[in-house]
Write a protein that holds these residues in place. Structure first.
Motif, short mmCIF file in Angstrom:
data_model
loop_
_atom_site.label_atom_id
_atom_site.label_comp_id
_atom_site.label_asym_id
_atom_site.label_seq_id
_atom_site.Cartn_x
_atom_site.Cartn_y
_atom_site.Cartn_z
N ILE A 66 39.44 47.86 46.08
CA ILE A 66 38.82 48.29 44.84
C ILE A 66 38.34 47.13 44.12
O ILE A 66 39.10 45.97 44.03
CB ILE A 66 40.10 49.16 44.05
N GLY A 67 37.17 47.30 43.67
CA GLY A 67 36.61 46.28 42.90
C GLY A 67 35.44 46.78 41.91
O GLY A 67 35.50 48.07 41.55
N ALA A 127 32.16 40.85 45.95
CA ALA A 127 32.91 41.99 45.60
C ALA A 127 32.53 43.07 46.48
O ALA A 127 33.21 43.85 47.12
CB ALA A 127 32.80 42.17 44.06
N ILE A 128 31.28 43.27 46.77
CA ILE A 128 30.69 44.56 47.71
C ILE A 128 31.12 44.27 48.97
O ILE A 128 31.49 45.15 49.58
CB ILE A 128 29.15 44.75 47.59
N ARG A 129 30.95 43.02 49.69
CA ARG A 129 31.47 42.57 50.96
C ARG A 129 32.81 42.72 51.28
O ARG A 129 33.17 43.55 52.24
CB ARG A 129 30.92 41.31 51.26
N ARG A 183 45.60 42.42 29.38
CA ARG A 183 46.78 42.54 30.34
C ARG A 183 46.62 41.68 31.61
O ARG A 183 45.18 41.89 32.11
CB ARG A 183 47.30 43.74 30.47
N ALA A 184 47.63 40.87 32.45
CA ALA A 184 46.98 40.30 33.47
C ALA A 184 46.92 41.01 34.62
O ALA A 184 47.48 42.18 34.85
CB ALA A 184 48.46 39.17 33.72
N ILE A 185 46.03 40.62 35.45
CA ILE A 185 45.71 41.18 36.74
C ILE A 185 46.46 40.95 37.87
O ILE A 185 47.14 39.54 37.93
CB ILE A 185 44.10 40.90 37.24
N SER A 186 46.89 41.65 38.85
CA SER A 186 47.92 41.50 39.83
C SER A 186 47.73 40.11 40.48
O SER A 186 46.82 39.73 40.63
CB SER A 186 47.92 42.51 40.81
N LEU A 187 48.86 39.48 40.71
CA LEU A 187 48.78 38.18 41.26
C LEU A 187 48.52 38.05 42.88
O LEU A 187 48.11 37.06 43.36
CB LEU A 187 50.22 37.43 41.20
N SER A 188 48.34 39.37 43.16
CA SER A 188 48.10 39.39 44.70
C SER A 188 46.79 39.94 44.83
O SER A 188 46.18 40.03 45.82
CB SER A 188 48.89 40.58 45.24
N SER A 189 45.79 39.99 43.76
CA SER A 189 44.30 40.29 43.85
C SER A 189 43.73 39.26 44.59
O SER A 189 44.19 37.92 44.67
CB SER A 189 44.02 40.57 42.53
N ARG A 190 42.54 39.69 45.09
CA ARG A 190 41.80 38.67 46.00
C ARG A 190 40.43 38.47 45.06
O ARG A 190 39.99 39.19 44.27
CB ARG A 190 41.21 39.24 47.25
N LEU A 191 40.00 37.23 45.17
CA LEU A 191 38.78 36.79 44.10
C LEU A 191 37.62 37.09 44.71
O LEU A 191 37.12 36.50 45.90
CB LEU A 191 39.17 35.29 43.97
N ALA A 192 36.54 37.49 44.02
CA ALA A 192 35.30 37.58 44.44
C ALA A 192 34.37 36.70 43.30
O ALA A 192 34.56 36.72 42.23
CB ALA A 192 34.75 38.98 44.47
N LEU A 193 33.56 35.79 44.06
CA LEU A 193 32.90 34.94 42.99
C LEU A 193 31.54 35.38 42.52
O LEU A 193 30.83 34.85 41.95
CB LEU A 193 32.58 33.65 43.64
N SER A 194 30.97 36.67 43.15
CA SER A 194 29.89 37.45 42.64
C SER A 194 30.06 38.84 42.98
O SER A 194 31.01 39.27 43.67
CB SER A 194 28.68 36.59 43.47
N GLY A 195 28.95 39.60 42.60
CA GLY A 195 28.97 40.97 42.72
C GLY A 195 28.86 41.24 44.27
O GLY A 195 29.38 42.17 44.77
N GLN A 196 27.92 40.56 44.80
CA GLN A 196 27.67 40.55 46.48
C GLN A 196 28.92 40.31 47.06
O GLN A 196 29.38 41.10 47.96
CB GLN A 196 26.82 39.50 46.87
#
Length: 285
Positions: free
Chosen positions: A193-194, A182-184, A167-180
Protein backbone atom coordinates in the motif's frame (compact mmCIF):
# COMPACT_ATOMS: atom_id res chain seq x y z
CA UNK A 1 17.71 14.76 -3.80
CA UNK A 2 18.92 15.25 -7.35
CA UNK A 3 17.65 18.50 -8.81
CA UNK A 4 15.85 18.51 -12.15
CA UNK A 5 16.38 21.73 -14.07
CA UNK A 6 14.98 22.89 -17.35
CA UNK A 7 14.85 26.12 -19.30
CA UNK A 8 11.74 26.33 -21.47
CA UNK A 9 11.26 28.86 -24.23
CA UNK A 10 7.75 29.66 -25.47
CA UNK A 11 6.83 31.84 -28.45
CA UNK A 12 3.08 32.43 -28.44
CA UNK A 13 1.16 33.19 -31.65
CA UNK A 14 -2.37 34.64 -31.51
CA UNK A 15 -4.79 33.29 -34.15
CA UNK A 16 -6.61 35.95 -36.13
CA UNK A 17 -9.50 33.54 -36.82
CA UNK A 18 -10.19 29.83 -37.08
CA UNK A 19 -9.78 29.90 -40.86
CA UNK A 20 -7.19 32.62 -41.21
CA UNK A 21 -3.41 32.43 -40.87
CA UNK A 22 -1.59 32.74 -37.58
CA UNK A 23 -0.74 36.27 -36.58
CA UNK A 24 3.01 36.80 -36.54
CA UNK A 25 4.25 39.89 -34.69
CA UNK A 26 5.87 42.39 -37.02
CA UNK A 27 8.04 43.75 -34.23
CA UNK A 28 10.70 41.83 -32.36
CA UNK A 29 8.99 40.03 -29.42
CA UNK A 30 9.75 41.25 -25.93
CA UNK A 31 11.85 38.70 -24.07
CA UNK A 32 10.80 38.18 -20.46
CA UNK A 33 12.66 35.90 -18.07
CA UNK A 34 10.76 33.97 -15.40
CA UNK A 35 12.34 31.98 -12.57
CA UNK A 36 10.04 29.64 -10.67
CA UNK A 37 10.47 26.49 -8.62
CA UNK A 38 8.10 23.54 -8.29
CA UNK A 39 7.80 20.72 -5.82
CA UNK A 40 8.35 17.20 -7.13
CA UNK A 41 4.60 16.58 -7.32
CA UNK A 42 3.74 19.79 -9.16
CA UNK A 43 6.65 20.01 -11.60
CA UNK A 44 4.75 18.32 -14.46
CA UNK A 45 1.89 20.78 -13.92
CA UNK A 46 4.32 23.70 -14.05
CA UNK A 47 5.59 22.45 -17.41
CA UNK A 48 1.99 22.36 -18.68
CA UNK A 49 1.32 25.88 -17.39
CA UNK A 50 4.45 27.12 -19.14
CA UNK A 51 3.59 25.44 -22.43
CA UNK A 52 -0.03 26.62 -22.30
CA UNK A 53 0.66 30.30 -21.72
CA UNK A 54 0.31 32.18 -25.02
CA UNK A 55 1.01 35.81 -25.74
CA UNK A 56 1.16 37.44 -29.17
CA UNK A 57 4.27 39.56 -28.64
CA UNK A 58 6.16 37.96 -25.77
CA UNK A 59 9.04 35.50 -25.75
CA UNK A 60 8.77 33.86 -22.30
CA UNK A 61 11.97 32.24 -21.04
CA UNK A 62 11.33 30.10 -17.96
CA UNK A 63 14.01 28.67 -15.70
CA UNK A 64 12.58 26.05 -13.35
CA UNK A 65 13.65 23.29 -10.97
CA UNK A 66 11.89 20.40 -9.21
CA UNK A 67 12.79 20.13 -5.52
CA UNK A 68 11.38 18.88 -2.25
CA UNK A 69 9.32 21.35 -0.20
CA UNK A 70 12.01 22.09 2.37
CA UNK A 71 14.50 23.10 -0.32
CA UNK A 72 11.85 25.12 -2.14
CA UNK A 73 11.04 26.98 1.07
CA UNK A 74 14.70 27.73 1.79
CA UNK A 75 15.31 29.08 -1.70
CA UNK A 76 12.23 31.30 -1.48
CA UNK A 77 13.03 32.88 1.88
CA UNK A 78 16.69 33.40 0.97
CA UNK A 79 15.77 35.08 -2.33
CA UNK A 80 17.35 32.52 -4.63
CA UNK A 81 14.03 32.11 -6.48
CA UNK A 82 11.03 34.47 -6.26
CA UNK A 83 8.12 32.02 -6.64
CA UNK A 84 7.18 28.35 -6.56
CA UNK A 85 4.30 26.00 -7.34
CA UNK A 86 3.43 23.59 -4.51
CA UNK A 87 0.79 21.16 -3.28
CA UNK A 88 1.78 21.73 0.35
CA UNK A 89 1.86 24.92 2.41
CA UNK A 90 2.14 24.87 6.19
CA UNK A 91 0.09 27.46 8.06
CA UNK A 92 3.19 29.02 9.61
CA UNK A 93 5.17 29.37 6.36
CA UNK A 94 4.75 33.16 6.31
CA UNK A 95 4.67 33.28 2.50
CA UNK A 96 2.48 35.14 0.05
CA UNK A 97 0.20 32.58 -1.62
CA UNK A 98 -2.23 32.56 -4.56
CA UNK A 99 -4.62 29.56 -4.70
CA UNK A 100 -4.93 27.68 -7.99
CA UNK A 101 -7.21 24.79 -6.97
CA UNK A 102 -6.81 21.39 -5.35
CA UNK A 103 -5.02 18.10 -5.89
CA UNK A 104 -5.69 14.82 -4.08
CA UNK A 105 -3.71 11.98 -2.52
CA UNK A 106 -4.66 8.60 -3.96
CA UNK A 107 -4.16 5.57 -1.69
CA UNK A 108 -2.93 2.78 -3.97
CA UNK A 109 -2.87 -1.00 -3.64
CA UNK A 110 -2.02 -3.86 -5.96
CA UNK A 111 -4.74 -4.75 -8.48
CA UNK A 112 -4.89 -8.24 -6.94
CA UNK A 113 -5.93 -6.74 -3.59
CA UNK A 114 -9.76 -6.68 -3.38
CA UNK A 115 -9.99 -4.68 -0.13
CA UNK A 116 -13.12 -2.55 -0.76
CA UNK A 117 -12.32 0.61 1.22
CA UNK A 118 -10.57 2.07 4.27
CA UNK A 119 -11.36 4.66 6.90
CA UNK A 120 -8.74 7.27 7.75
CA UNK A 121 -8.25 5.59 11.14
CA UNK A 122 -7.55 2.26 9.43
CA UNK A 123 -5.19 3.93 6.98
CA UNK A 124 -3.30 5.58 9.85
CA UNK A 125 -3.05 2.28 11.73
CA UNK A 126 -1.71 0.54 8.62
CA UNK A 127 1.02 3.12 8.13
CA UNK A 128 1.88 3.05 11.84
CA UNK A 129 2.35 -0.71 11.59
CA UNK A 130 -0.51 -1.51 13.99
CA UNK A 131 -2.50 -3.31 11.27
CA UNK A 132 -0.16 -5.93 9.83
CA UNK A 133 -2.50 -8.12 7.79
CA UNK A 134 -5.12 -7.26 5.19
CA UNK A 135 -7.67 -9.63 6.76
CA UNK A 136 -7.93 -7.13 9.65
CA UNK A 137 -9.64 -4.64 7.31
CA UNK A 138 -11.72 -7.04 5.24
CA UNK A 139 -8.99 -7.75 2.73
CA UNK A 140 -7.14 -10.82 1.42
CA UNK A 141 -4.90 -13.25 3.27
CA UNK A 142 -1.76 -11.17 2.73
CA UNK A 143 0.67 -9.32 5.00
CA UNK A 144 0.65 -5.52 4.68
CA UNK A 145 3.73 -3.89 3.13
CA UNK A 146 3.82 -0.11 3.63
CA UNK A 147 5.45 2.01 0.92
CA UNK A 148 6.44 5.39 2.38
CA UNK A 149 7.52 8.52 0.49
CA UNK A 150 10.80 10.35 0.95
CA UNK A 151 10.95 12.81 3.85
CA UNK A 152 10.49 16.43 2.79
CA UNK A 153 8.47 15.74 -0.37
CA UNK A 154 5.35 17.89 -0.56
CA UNK A 155 3.07 14.84 -0.81
CA UNK A 156 4.78 13.21 2.20
CA UNK A 157 4.28 16.34 4.28
CA UNK A 158 0.64 16.60 3.17
CA UNK A 159 0.02 12.92 4.01
CA UNK A 160 1.59 13.42 7.42
CA UNK A 161 -0.66 16.42 8.10
CA UNK A 162 -3.89 14.85 6.80
CA UNK A 163 -3.45 11.24 7.95
CA UNK A 164 -0.62 10.71 10.40
CA UNK A 165 -0.91 13.88 12.47
CA UNK A 166 2.78 13.72 13.31
CA UNK A 167 2.71 10.03 14.27
CA UNK A 168 5.65 7.94 13.09
CA UNK A 169 5.35 5.60 10.12
CA UNK A 170 6.29 1.95 10.68
CA UNK A 171 10.01 1.30 10.79
CA UNK A 172 9.46 -1.70 8.51
CA UNK A 173 8.11 0.50 5.69
CA UNK A 174 9.85 0.60 2.32
CA UNK A 175 10.95 3.92 0.82
CA UNK A 176 9.83 5.28 -2.55
CA UNK A 177 11.77 8.27 -3.86
CA UNK A 178 9.10 9.31 -6.37
CA UNK A 179 5.51 8.70 -7.33
CA UNK A 180 6.67 6.41 -10.13
CA UNK A 181 8.73 4.39 -7.66
CA UNK A 182 5.73 4.06 -5.32
CA UNK A 183 3.58 2.78 -8.19
CA UNK A 184 6.21 0.26 -9.30
CA UNK A 185 6.64 -1.13 -5.79
CA UNK A 186 2.89 -1.43 -5.18
CA UNK A 187 2.37 -3.02 -8.59
CA UNK A 188 5.09 -5.60 -7.89
CA UNK A 189 4.00 -6.59 -4.37
CA UNK A 190 0.46 -7.97 -3.81
CA UNK A 191 0.23 -6.80 -0.18
CA UNK A 192 1.69 -3.33 -0.71
CA UNK A 193 0.00 0.00 0.00
CA UNK A 194 1.30 3.47 -0.86
CA UNK A 195 0.13 6.87 -2.04
CA UNK A 196 0.58 9.20 -5.01
CA UNK A 197 -0.97 12.35 -6.41
CA UNK A 198 -4.16 11.84 -8.44
CA UNK A 199 -2.24 13.10 -11.47
CA UNK A 200 0.33 10.30 -11.08
CA UNK A 201 -2.01 7.28 -11.15
CA UNK A 202 -0.97 4.66 -13.68
CA UNK A 203 -2.09 1.18 -14.75
CA UNK A 204 -0.97 -1.65 -12.47
CA UNK A 205 -2.40 -0.24 -9.24
CA UNK A 206 -5.87 0.72 -8.05
CA UNK A 207 -6.97 3.50 -5.74
CA UNK A 208 -8.87 2.61 -2.56
CA UNK A 209 -12.06 4.51 -1.69
CA UNK A 210 -11.79 6.28 1.66
CA UNK A 211 -14.20 7.44 4.33
CA UNK A 212 -13.33 10.11 6.87
CA UNK A 213 -14.68 7.94 9.69
CA UNK A 214 -16.40 4.61 10.31
CA UNK A 215 -20.02 4.49 9.17
CA UNK A 216 -19.60 7.04 6.39
CA UNK A 217 -19.90 6.17 2.71
CA UNK A 218 -16.45 5.58 1.16
CA UNK A 219 -15.54 8.03 -1.60
CA UNK A 220 -13.34 7.31 -4.61
CA UNK A 221 -10.75 9.88 -5.62
CA UNK A 222 -11.58 11.84 -8.79
CA UNK A 223 -11.38 15.39 -10.09
CA UNK A 224 -15.04 15.83 -9.08
CA UNK A 225 -14.72 14.45 -5.52
CA UNK A 226 -11.62 16.56 -4.94
CA UNK A 227 -13.39 19.63 -6.27
CA UNK A 228 -16.51 19.17 -4.13
CA UNK A 229 -14.51 18.24 -1.02
CA UNK A 230 -16.15 14.83 -0.49
CA UNK A 231 -12.86 12.95 -0.88
CA UNK A 232 -11.04 13.33 2.45
CA UNK A 233 -7.44 13.66 1.23
CA UNK A 234 -7.28 16.79 -0.87
CA UNK A 235 -4.37 19.22 -0.94
CA UNK A 236 -4.38 22.85 -2.12
CA UNK A 237 -2.37 24.01 -5.11
CA UNK A 238 -0.59 27.33 -4.52
CA UNK A 239 1.77 29.71 -6.18
CA UNK A 240 3.89 30.98 -3.29
CA UNK A 241 6.61 33.56 -2.82
CA UNK A 242 8.40 35.58 -0.18
CA UNK A 243 6.45 38.63 -1.45
CA UNK A 244 3.62 39.18 -3.95
CA UNK A 245 4.50 39.89 -7.58
CA UNK A 246 4.85 43.51 -8.67
CA UNK A 247 1.72 45.06 -10.17
CA UNK A 248 3.18 45.42 -13.67
CA UNK A 249 5.24 42.22 -13.75
CA UNK A 250 4.90 39.22 -16.05
CA UNK A 251 4.58 37.12 -12.89
CA UNK A 252 1.36 38.86 -11.88
CA UNK A 253 -0.08 38.48 -15.38
CA UNK A 254 0.91 34.82 -15.63
CA UNK A 255 -0.43 33.90 -12.16
CA UNK A 256 -3.74 35.66 -12.87
CA UNK A 257 -3.96 33.67 -16.11
CA UNK A 258 -3.47 30.45 -14.11
CA UNK A 259 -6.42 31.36 -11.87
CA UNK A 260 -8.80 31.99 -14.77
CA UNK A 261 -10.33 29.84 -17.48
CA UNK A 262 -7.34 28.88 -19.65
CA UNK A 263 -5.08 28.10 -16.72
CA UNK A 264 -7.83 26.22 -14.88
CA UNK A 265 -8.48 24.08 -17.97
CA UNK A 266 -4.80 23.08 -17.98
CA UNK A 267 -4.92 22.15 -14.29
CA UNK A 268 -8.08 20.12 -14.94
CA UNK A 269 -6.43 18.25 -17.83
CA UNK A 270 -3.33 17.55 -15.70
CA UNK A 271 -5.50 15.81 -13.12
CA UNK A 272 -7.77 14.01 -15.59
CA UNK A 273 -4.90 12.33 -17.42
CA UNK A 274 -4.96 9.63 -14.76
CA UNK A 275 -8.33 10.09 -13.05
CA UNK A 276 -9.95 7.42 -15.23
CA UNK A 277 -7.53 4.94 -13.66
CA UNK A 278 -9.14 5.42 -10.25
CA UNK A 279 -11.48 2.61 -9.21
CA UNK A 280 -15.24 3.05 -9.64
CA UNK A 281 -17.04 4.46 -6.62
CA UNK A 282 -17.44 1.85 -3.90
CA UNK A 283 -20.56 1.22 -1.93
CA UNK A 284 -18.41 0.19 1.02
CA UNK A 285 -17.83 -3.17 2.68
Amino acid sequence: MKRAKRTIVIIGLALASCSGPAYVPTATPTTLSVRILATTTTYPLLQDLVAGYKHSDVLLVVQSAALNWETVYTQLVTGQYPFALTAFLPADAGLWAAPLGYDGIAIIVNTANPTPALTLDQLRSIFQGHIKHWTEVGGPDLPVAVIAREPGADIQLAFDALVMGGRAISLSSRLALSGQSAIRQVADLPGAIGYVSLSQLEPGVRSLPLSAQAGQQPVTISVETIRDGSYPLRTPLFIVGAAPPAEDSIYREWFAWMQHSEGQMIIDRWQRRSSELASPASTGP
